[in-house]
Design a protein around this motif. Sequence first.
Motif, PDB file in Angstrom:
ATOM      1  N   ASP A   1      93.210 -19.862  97.560  1.00 33.98           N
ATOM      2  CA  ASP A   1      92.369 -19.852  96.349  1.00 33.98           C
ATOM      3  C   ASP A   1      92.559 -21.167  95.589  1.00 33.98           C
ATOM      4  OD1 ASP A   1      94.807 -19.594  95.092  1.00 33.98           O
ATOM      5  OD2 ASP A   1      94.496 -17.531  94.445  1.00 33.98           O
ATOM      6  N   TRP A   2      92.021 -21.240  94.369  1.00 36.35           N
ATOM      7  CA  TRP A   2      92.061 -22.519  93.636  1.00 36.35           C
ATOM      8  C   TRP A   2      93.468 -22.995  93.318  1.00 36.35           C
ATOM      9  CZ3 TRP A   2      88.394 -19.071  90.866  1.00 36.35           C
ATOM     10  CH2 TRP A   2      87.076 -19.274  91.307  1.00 36.35           C
ATOM     11  N   LEU A   3      94.345 -22.001  93.156  1.00 32.14           N
ATOM     12  CA  LEU A   3      95.711 -22.332  92.756  1.00 32.14           C
ATOM     13  C   LEU A   3      96.555 -22.804  93.936  1.00 32.14           C
ATOM     14  CD1 LEU A   3      96.875 -19.414  90.427  1.00 32.14           C
ATOM     15  CD2 LEU A   3      97.104 -21.841  89.930  1.00 32.14           C
ATOM     16  N   SER A   4      96.077 -22.532  95.163  1.00 28.99           N
ATOM     17  CA  SER A   4      96.980 -22.583  96.315  1.00 28.99           C
ATOM     18  C   SER A   4      96.626 -23.674  97.304  1.00 28.99           C
ATOM     19  CB  SER A   4      96.962 -21.242  97.042  1.00 28.99           C
ATOM     20  OG  SER A   4      97.040 -20.190  96.119  1.00 28.99           O
ATOM     21  N   GLU A   5      97.660 -24.152  97.973  1.00 24.18           N
ATOM     22  CA  GLU A   5      97.432 -25.129  99.028  1.00 24.18           C
ATOM     23  C   GLU A   5      97.445 -24.433 100.384  1.00 24.18           C
ATOM     24  OE1 GLU A   5     100.852 -27.695  98.396  1.00 24.18           O
ATOM     25  OE2 GLU A   5     101.938 -26.643 100.008  1.00 24.18           O
ATOM     26  N   GLU A   6      97.939 -23.202 100.404  1.00 20.75           N
ATOM     27  CA  GLU A   6      98.122 -22.530 101.687  1.00 20.75           C
ATOM     28  C   GLU A   6      97.988 -21.024 101.532  1.00 20.75           C
ATOM     29  OE1 GLU A   6     101.915 -23.716 103.295  1.00 20.75           O
ATOM     30  OE2 GLU A   6     101.410 -22.925 105.283  1.00 20.75           O
ATOM     31  N   CYS A   7      97.437 -20.386 102.543  1.00 18.19           N
ATOM     32  CA  CYS A   7      97.378 -18.930 102.605  1.00 18.19           C
ATOM     33  C   CYS A   7      97.839 -18.563 103.996  1.00 18.19           C
ATOM     34  CB  CYS A   7      95.945 -18.458 102.356  1.00 18.19           C
ATOM     35  SG  CYS A   7      95.712 -16.673 102.398  1.00 18.19           S
ATOM     36  N   LYS A   8      98.962 -17.826 104.102  1.00 18.87           N
ATOM     37  CA  LYS A   8      99.437 -17.553 105.468  1.00 18.87           C
ATOM     38  C   LYS A   8     100.223 -16.260 105.595  1.00 18.87           C
ATOM     39  CE  LYS A   8     103.803 -19.924 106.002  1.00 18.87           C
ATOM     40  NZ  LYS A   8     104.545 -20.789 106.890  1.00 18.87           N
ATOM     41  N   TRP A   9     100.361 -15.826 106.843  1.00 18.51           N
ATOM     42  CA  TRP A   9     101.108 -14.619 107.174  1.00 18.51           C
ATOM     43  C   TRP A   9     102.597 -14.912 107.205  1.00 18.51           C
ATOM     44  CZ3 TRP A   9      98.699 -10.174 107.020  1.00 18.51           C
ATOM     45  CH2 TRP A   9      97.344 -10.105 107.317  1.00 18.51           C
ATOM     46  N   VAL A  10     103.374 -14.018 106.601  1.00 18.72           N
ATOM     47  CA  VAL A  10     104.822 -14.154 106.661  1.00 18.72           C
ATOM     48  C   VAL A  10     105.397 -12.816 107.127  1.00 18.72           C
ATOM     49  CG1 VAL A  10     106.914 -14.664 105.345  1.00 18.72           C
ATOM     50  CG2 VAL A  10     104.770 -15.827 104.765  1.00 18.72           C
ATOM     51  N   ASP A  11     106.366 -12.893 108.034  1.00 19.43           N
ATOM     52  CA  ASP A  11     107.009 -11.679 108.546  1.00 19.43           C
ATOM     53  C   ASP A  11     107.657 -10.911 107.398  1.00 19.43           C
ATOM     54  OD1 ASP A  11     108.284 -10.800 111.560  1.00 19.43           O
ATOM     55  OD2 ASP A  11     109.243 -10.006 109.769  1.00 19.43           O
ATOM     56  N   ILE A  12     107.471  -9.575 107.393  1.00 14.52           N
ATOM     57  CA  ILE A  12     107.970  -8.746 106.289  1.00 14.52           C
ATOM     58  C   ILE A  12     109.491  -8.865 106.126  1.00 14.52           C
ATOM     59  CG2 ILE A  12     108.212  -6.650 107.726  1.00 14.52           C
ATOM     60  CD1 ILE A  12     106.772  -6.294 104.296  1.00 14.52           C
ATOM     61  N   HIS A  13     110.180  -9.213 107.219  1.00 16.52           N
ATOM     62  CA  HIS A  13     111.637  -9.338 107.140  1.00 16.52           C
ATOM     63  C   HIS A  13     112.078 -10.731 106.687  1.00 16.52           C
ATOM     64  CE1 HIS A  13     112.163  -5.419 108.874  1.00 16.52           C
ATOM     65  NE2 HIS A  13     111.410  -5.738 109.907  1.00 16.52           N
ATOM     66  N   LYS A  14     111.107 -11.623 106.528  1.00 18.33           N
ATOM     67  CA  LYS A  14     111.488 -13.015 106.184  1.00 18.33           C
ATOM     68  C   LYS A  14     110.683 -13.527 104.999  1.00 18.33           C
ATOM     69  CE  LYS A  14     112.447 -13.938 111.030  1.00 18.33           C
ATOM     70  NZ  LYS A  14     111.759 -14.314 112.285  1.00 18.33           N
ATOM     71  N   LEU A  15     110.465 -12.676 103.997  1.00 18.73           N
ATOM     72  CA  LEU A  15     109.675 -13.100 102.837  1.00 18.73           C
ATOM     73  C   LEU A  15     110.421 -14.158 102.031  1.00 18.73           C
ATOM     74  CD1 LEU A  15     108.264  -9.753 101.374  1.00 18.73           C
ATOM     75  CD2 LEU A  15     107.214 -11.295 103.023  1.00 18.73           C
ATOM     76  N   PRO A  16     109.693 -15.180 101.541  1.00 20.01           N
ATOM     77  CA  PRO A  16     110.320 -16.132 100.625  1.00 20.01           C
ATOM     78  C   PRO A  16     110.448 -15.477  99.244  1.00 20.01           C
ATOM     79  CG  PRO A  16     107.988 -16.628 100.842  1.00 20.01           C
ATOM     80  CD  PRO A  16     108.276 -15.477 101.778  1.00 20.01           C
ATOM     81  N   LYS A  17     111.070 -16.165  98.308  1.00 23.60           N
ATOM     82  CA  LYS A  17     111.129 -15.693  96.912  1.00 23.60           C
ATOM     83  C   LYS A  17     109.701 -15.698  96.372  1.00 23.60           C
ATOM     84  CE  LYS A  17     113.849 -16.740  92.754  1.00 23.60           C
ATOM     85  NZ  LYS A  17     112.773 -16.708  91.760  1.00 23.60           N
ATOM     86  N   LEU A  18     109.306 -14.596  95.741  1.00 23.40           N
ATOM     87  CA  LEU A  18     107.945 -14.503  95.199  1.00 23.40           C
ATOM     88  C   LEU A  18     107.982 -14.559  93.669  1.00 23.40           C
ATOM     89  CD1 LEU A  18     106.616 -11.568  97.447  1.00 23.40           C
ATOM     90  CD2 LEU A  18     106.384 -14.021  97.837  1.00 23.40           C
ATOM     91  N   ILE A  19     106.874 -14.982  93.068  1.00 25.90           N
ATOM     92  CA  ILE A  19     106.815 -15.077  91.602  1.00 25.90           C
ATOM     93  C   ILE A  19     106.777 -13.693  90.952  1.00 25.90           C
ATOM     94  CG2 ILE A  19     105.583 -17.290  91.620  1.00 25.90           C
ATOM     95  CD1 ILE A  19     103.067 -15.577  90.777  1.00 25.90           C
ATOM     96  N   TYR A  20     107.059 -13.704  89.626  1.00 27.92           N
ATOM     97  CA  TYR A  20     106.952 -12.489  88.800  1.00 27.92           C
ATOM     98  C   TYR A  20     107.649 -11.297  89.482  1.00 27.92           C
ATOM     99  CZ  TYR A  20     103.122 -15.416  86.930  1.00 27.92           C
ATOM    100  OH  TYR A  20     102.357 -16.445  86.443  1.00 27.92           O
ATOM    101  N   ASP A  21     106.920 -10.151  89.505  1.00 26.81           N
ATOM    102  CA  ASP A  21     107.474  -8.955  90.151  1.00 26.81           C
ATOM    103  C   ASP A  21     106.829  -8.719  91.518  1.00 26.81           C
ATOM    104  OD1 ASP A  21     104.970  -8.382  89.247  1.00 26.81           O
ATOM    105  OD2 ASP A  21     105.467  -6.476  88.295  1.00 26.81           O
ATOM    106  N   HIS A  22     106.322  -9.779  92.145  1.00 27.96           N
ATOM    107  CA  HIS A  22     105.583  -9.589  93.398  1.00 27.96           C
ATOM    108  C   HIS A  22     106.449  -9.019  94.535  1.00 27.96           C
ATOM    109  CE1 HIS A  22     101.773 -12.131  92.369  1.00 27.96           C
ATOM    110  NE2 HIS A  22     102.140 -11.334  91.390  1.00 27.96           N
TER     111      HIS A  22
END
Lengths: 251, 251
Positions: free
Chosen positions: B132-153
């Motif tokens: 989207d407008w805010l993002s440089e990338e949109c991609k799939w991430v393995d559920i066991h290897k999620l990065p730190k997400l913003i807010y309460d995501h």
Amino acid sequence: MKKIRDFQEFVSKGERLYLRHLSVDCVIFGFHDDSLKVLLLKWKDGGHWCLPGGFVKKNEAVDDSATRILKDRTGLDDIFLQQFHAFGDPFRDRNKELLSIQGKSGKWLMERFITIGYYALVEYSKVSPQPDWLSEECKWVDIHKLPKLIYDHQDIVRKALAELRRSLNDHPIGYNLLPEKFTMPELQRLYETVLDKTLDRRNFQKKMLSLKILERLKERKTGGAHKAPYLYRFDKKKYAKAVKQGLRFGF
Amino acid sequence: MKKIRDFQEFVSKGERLYLRHLSVDCVIFGFHDDSLKVLLLKWKDGGHWCLPGGFVKKNEAVDDSATRILKDRTGLDDIFLQQFHAFGDPFRDRNKELLSIQGKSGKWLMERFITIGYYALVEYSKVSPQPDWLSEECKWVDIHKLPKLIYDHQDIVRKALAELRRSLNDHPIGYNLLPEKFTMPELQRLYETVLDKTLDRRNFQKKMLSLKILERLKERKTGGAHKAPYLYRFDKKKYAKAVKQGLRFGF
């Protein structure tokens, strides 16, 4: 903040106090004498029936708004409220003119609202129903004899009941709804009332015991014509754990 | 209405276009090669990771906002999105300064938001991820290897996964996720991947067949080293009925 005293003050101060476009509605199920009831309000103005509801203060958690509304209408504290659905159709409260609010200060109340639904299951006789500013009456109505409700409140009740029933598959009920000591047939009648269907006696007992949240007491219930049935009580620790973690039941 | 062209226009027009204080976040689970993934966005500004989300237009049903967001990010239409929870803590998006929005026109974006969560389960290879407008990338991430997400995501993902798993007790999955014809072990692997646990082969087959939504074909799968396993396909009518009415499974 001082408590709002009447409906006029509520209307005129609401825009400053509450988040726009957002309301909370509570489906409060009451269990008593083997029947399931819903707490409803009857408006002064026109006699329309609706669910107890309210708005979200600017710095208030939505869960806390629901707890506050429940407390205001029932006098009950410490009741487990389950959020179950947000109703977001733009036309869900189209017939707003039912409210007959005049003047600019009430404009916020006539806008579109998304409402977040919560349900609770309480022991009916512990509740002291309190009308709100809009209402002349707050009372229990049998789930099978609901009057016509405003907006989409009928759908909200239907969805809440479906979710309450669904929750029986993975959450225990009974604590706070039955006396401290109860028989297996009493517990079964609670489940049958909520599910509105008859359950097989032996299957029910087998499933219930397999959850390991019940403690069978040495004393038996006396006074009936039949063989005295065993008394049980919930093991509070295990019950609380099952509420938190969920369990597998499968009705 | 003309389509908004860029982030600046989105910020300055947002207040007029969208309902205040209300957002939608989508947890899009992807199934592919026996693994479960989540679709994430990476911001241009700072590289923070978040869920695909957006806002509710003034006359738009909240469900339609979720469908629009899903379509914009994945290119997919006709995907069953399940609303699962409204997140209403006043501090849930406290670290708004991550956004670094300046100017008065962006003030609406810095206020408190209640977000309504939806999840979907899609076949990963059918998706064309779109930032989207805010993002440089949109991609799939393995559920066991999620990065730190913003807010309460992170909480939103956790709750969505819990609800997806819970839904397996009373809703079938598989349609649109498996090839038209599949074997029982393939179906079992789908369930095992979502539940993240091993299931007993014979029990699984027995339960699955008891739902009566599967049609066993005359042909068998060939090419493997073992005895050729039966092929199945969903009976679309019965499958659709089970989605609508629910069923009793109980994992």
